[in-house]
Design an enzyme around this catalytic site. Structure first.
Site, PDB file in Angstrom:
ATOM      1  N   TYR A  95       0.676  -1.102   0.082  1.00  0.00           N
ATOM      2  CA  TYR A  95      -0.239  -0.002   0.194  1.00  0.00           C
ATOM      3  C   TYR A  95       0.991   1.178  -0.058  1.00  0.00           C
ATOM      4  O   TYR A  95       0.762   2.151  -0.842  1.00  0.00           O
ATOM      5  CB  TYR A  95      -0.850  -0.013   1.176  1.00  0.00           C
TER       6      TYR A  95
HETATM    7  O1  LIG Z   1      -2.251   6.967   7.806  1.00  0.00           O
HETATM    8  C1  LIG Z   1      -2.134   6.379   6.924  1.00  0.00           C
HETATM    9  O2  LIG Z   1      -2.043   6.689   5.512  1.00  0.00           O
HETATM   10  C2  LIG Z   1      -2.949   4.940   6.895  1.00  0.00           C
HETATM   11  O3  LIG Z   1      -3.854   5.025   7.974  1.00  0.00           O
HETATM   12  C3  LIG Z   1      -4.608   3.819   8.495  1.00  0.00           C
HETATM   13  O4  LIG Z   1      -3.665   2.705   8.489  1.00  0.00           O
HETATM   14  P1  LIG Z   1      -3.341   2.361   9.894  1.00  0.00           P
HETATM   15  O5  LIG Z   1      -2.677   3.587  10.671  1.00  0.00           O
HETATM   16  O6  LIG Z   1      -2.435   1.139  10.007  1.00  0.00           O
HETATM   17  O7  LIG Z   1      -4.790   2.178  10.698  1.00  0.00           O
HETATM   18  P2  LIG Z   1      -5.490   0.918  11.156  1.00  0.00           P
HETATM   19  O8  LIG Z   1      -5.512  -0.049  10.501  1.00  0.00           O
HETATM   20  O9  LIG Z   1      -6.802   1.564  11.760  1.00  0.00           O
HETATM   21  O10 LIG Z   1      -4.712   0.790  12.455  1.00  0.00           O
HETATM   22  C4  LIG Z   1      -4.523   1.620  13.627  1.00  0.00           C
HETATM   23  C5  LIG Z   1      -3.749   1.030  14.649  1.00  0.00           C
HETATM   24  O11 LIG Z   1      -4.130   0.111  15.436  1.00  0.00           O
HETATM   25  C6  LIG Z   1      -3.213  -1.278  15.270  1.00  0.00           C
HETATM   26  N1  LIG Z   1      -3.980  -2.381  15.095  1.00  0.00           N
HETATM   27  C7  LIG Z   1      -4.746  -2.729  14.122  1.00  0.00           C
HETATM   28  C8  LIG Z   1      -5.489  -3.690  13.780  1.00  0.00           C
HETATM   29  C9  LIG Z   1      -5.338  -4.650  14.964  1.00  0.00           C
HETATM   30  O12 LIG Z   1      -5.978  -5.642  14.736  1.00  0.00           O
HETATM   31  N2  LIG Z   1      -4.747  -4.523  16.056  1.00  0.00           N
HETATM   32  C10 LIG Z   1      -3.963  -3.271  16.162  1.00  0.00           C
HETATM   33  O13 LIG Z   1      -3.638  -2.972  17.373  1.00  0.00           O
HETATM   34  C11 LIG Z   1      -2.441  -0.979  14.227  1.00  0.00           C
HETATM   35  O14 LIG Z   1      -0.972  -1.425  14.414  1.00  0.00           O
HETATM   36  C12 LIG Z   1      -2.002   0.801  14.236  1.00  0.00           C
HETATM   37  O15 LIG Z   1      -1.129   1.153  15.080  1.00  0.00           O
HETATM   38  C13 LIG Z   1      -5.584   3.373   7.091  1.00  0.00           C
HETATM   39  O16 LIG Z   1      -6.044   2.290   7.364  1.00  0.00           O
HETATM   40  C14 LIG Z   1      -4.474   3.269   5.728  1.00  0.00           C
HETATM   41  O17 LIG Z   1      -5.409   2.994   4.757  1.00  0.00           O
HETATM   42  C15 LIG Z   1      -3.884   4.461   5.561  1.00  0.00           C
HETATM   43  O18 LIG Z   1      -4.505   5.792   5.311  1.00  0.00           O
END
Ligand SMILES: O=C(O)[C@H]1O[C@H](OP(=O)(O)OP(=O)(O)OC[C@H]2O[C@@H](n3ccc(=O)[nH]c3=O)[C@H](O)[C@@H]2O)[C@H](O)[C@@H](O)[C@H]1O
Length: 434
Positions: A246
């Site tokens: 991504y």
């Molecule tokens: O800034 C971005 O550009 C991206 O932001 C977002 O990605 P992320 O920041 O990864 O959001 P998100 O999945 O909500 O996980 C949030 C937190 O929960 C943790 N997390 C996640 C899943 C889980 O099962 N457990 C967990 O602890 C995980 O480790 C993380 O620390 C958008 O989805 C992406 O499309 C893109 O736009």
């Protein structure tokens, strides 16, 4: 065999061909026809076989093929009238914006905000099933009530996008259509290439040929900072070590933007969004499915880094992001080219849109527990190596200076608004089956 090799020898302009076997062609014309059609049939079979093996070689891309084979119906005077009406500017200094991904989370909010201030807005969305399309339809219904039409179609469909530019001379494109999600990229890599690279190039191809060319503002991502450890992340930092496909496709988008700016004079602004959340959000994001699972009494996986290291995100509330998007549109200079020809240097910008205050994921869960009045079943697990990074933290001084961007919603306040919306939309978890 002789006839076969003879037919193979016929050049592409057969009229000029002096065949030593001319009489045999006449004598055996029915045989030649049969051979020709057999050849055509075999060629078609070959193409069909090649297409099906090449798509299956990308693993679980069946979703993608299903999606891209979907046909949308569009066109006709009534359809064109709806397009024109929706894109009509209603205020004196208004702009006319094509919003791709308009049925998405950010797309819906940006479209509604533009319409509220009198801008012309036309949406484009393929309503794919990456997450519950019913939520996208509900957002569409909200926009329709304020007179915004969302054309159903794919950004890769250049005939359709060209048609939209024929009907409306858009001043701006807000390009938000994308395959989102960092972890899903391991399941369906092809969908990221399809939307974030091929789709983006298709949009830029149409924009560069449009006359006038629009200015383009588009969604990049905080994930381009990848494995960087220096915080807060600044636009000047390196972005060459992405941790997910991504992130790699968003980084590729930034390089592609540079090329189209350089060759065709397109005005391009990339906005690096930092984990955007809020009402009408994306069900695949942690804050959203944590809420659902907490309400349903299911355990939630909370990631932690090595040696119990904290995993944190610079969660950014949707209303702040919308302000940043509108400011980027308003400060975008005109593209300099027209009809595919560059006439001079054009604007090329990249901005972080974050909140500048990272919050550990475990704190996010504590806030949700308080708001939902339910204790979460926490299951702490090691941060999987499937695209996640340990933390994000935005330096927003450039966006502050150039766009007047000043985020004002903390996570507690923003989640309160999200939970209120969630409960009114789904009830206490009953309607939330994805
Ligand atoms: O800034 C971005 O550009 C991206 O932001 C977002 O990605 P992320 O920041 O990864 O959001 P998100 O999945 O909500 O996980 C949030 C937190 O929960 C943790 N997390 C996640 C899943 C889980 O099962 N457990 C967990 O602890 C995980 O480790 C993380 O620390 C958008 O989805 C992406 O499309 C893109 O736009």
């Amino acid at each position: 065999m002789k006839q076969m090799s003879h037919i193979d020898d016929i050049p592409s302009s057969p009229g000029k061909y002096k065949s030593p076997y001319g009489h045999r062609i006449r004598w055996h014309s029915s045989y030649a026809k049969l051979t020709f059609w057999s050849f055509v049939f075999l060629a078609l079979m070959f193409i069909f076989f090649f297409r099906s093996t090449s798509s299956s070689s990308l693993g679980s891309s069946s979703d993608l093929s299903r999606r891209s084979l979907r046909t949308f119906s569009w066109g006709g005077p009534a359809w064109e009238k709806r397009v024109r009406n929706s894109a009509r500017i209603r205020s004196p200094n208004g702009i006319s914006v094509l919003v791709t991904g308009a049925a998405g989370f950010v797309g819906t909010h940006v479209s509604a905000a533009l319409r509220r201030r009198g801008d012309g807005v036309l949406g484009l969305d393929n309503f794919n099933d990456y997450y519950d399309p019913a939520l996208k339809r509900a957002r569409q219904a909200v926009l329709e009530r304020s007179g915004i039409f969302i054309v159903e179609g794919d950004i890769n469909d250049m005939v359709l996008v060209n048609k939209l530019f024929e009907v409306v001379a858009f001043t701006h494109v807000m390009h938000l259509a994308a395959q989102a999600g960092v972890r899903y990229a391991m399941q369906n890599p092809a969908s990221y290439v399809h939307s974030n690279i091929a789709g983006f190039v298709s949009m830029l191809e149409v924009c560069k040929s449009a006359n006038p060319q629009p200015a383009i503002v588009w969604a990049s991502s905080s994930s381009v900072y990848g494995l960087n450890t220096k915080v807060p992340f600044s636009e000047k930092d390196r972005t060459d070590q992405p941790a997910s496909l991504y992130a790699a496709t968003k980084k590729a988008g930034e390089e592609i933007a540079h090329t189209y700016n350089h060759i065709y004079g397109l005005s391009l602004t990339a906005l690096r969004f930092f984990t955007v959340y809020g009402p009408w959000g994306r069900p695949d994001m942690a804050y959203f499915f944590f809420t659902k699972d907490i309400l349903e009494g299911k355990s939630i996986p909370i990631f932690e880094a090595a040696n119990h290291g904290t995993v944190a995100r610079d969660f950014t509330y949707i209303d702040d992001i919308v302000k940043g998007c509108l400011a980027a549109l308003d400060t975008a200079e005109k593209s300099t080219g027209s009809g595919g020809k560059k006439k001079g240097a054009a604007q090329l910008r990249v901005f972080n849109l974050g909140n500048t205050s990272p919050v550990p994921v475990s704190n996010l869960v504590s806030i949700l527990e308080r708001l939902l009045k339910v204790k979460a079943k926490r299951s702490v697990m090691k941060l999987p190596r499937n695209g996640d990074v340990q933390f994000t933290h935005a330096n927003i001084s450039a966006a502050h200076k150039e766009l007047g961007y000043t985020p004002s919603t903390d996570l507690q306040t923003g989640l309160k608004k999200f939970v209120r919306w969630y409960l009114s939309y789904y009830g206490n978890g009953k309607k939330s089956d994805q």
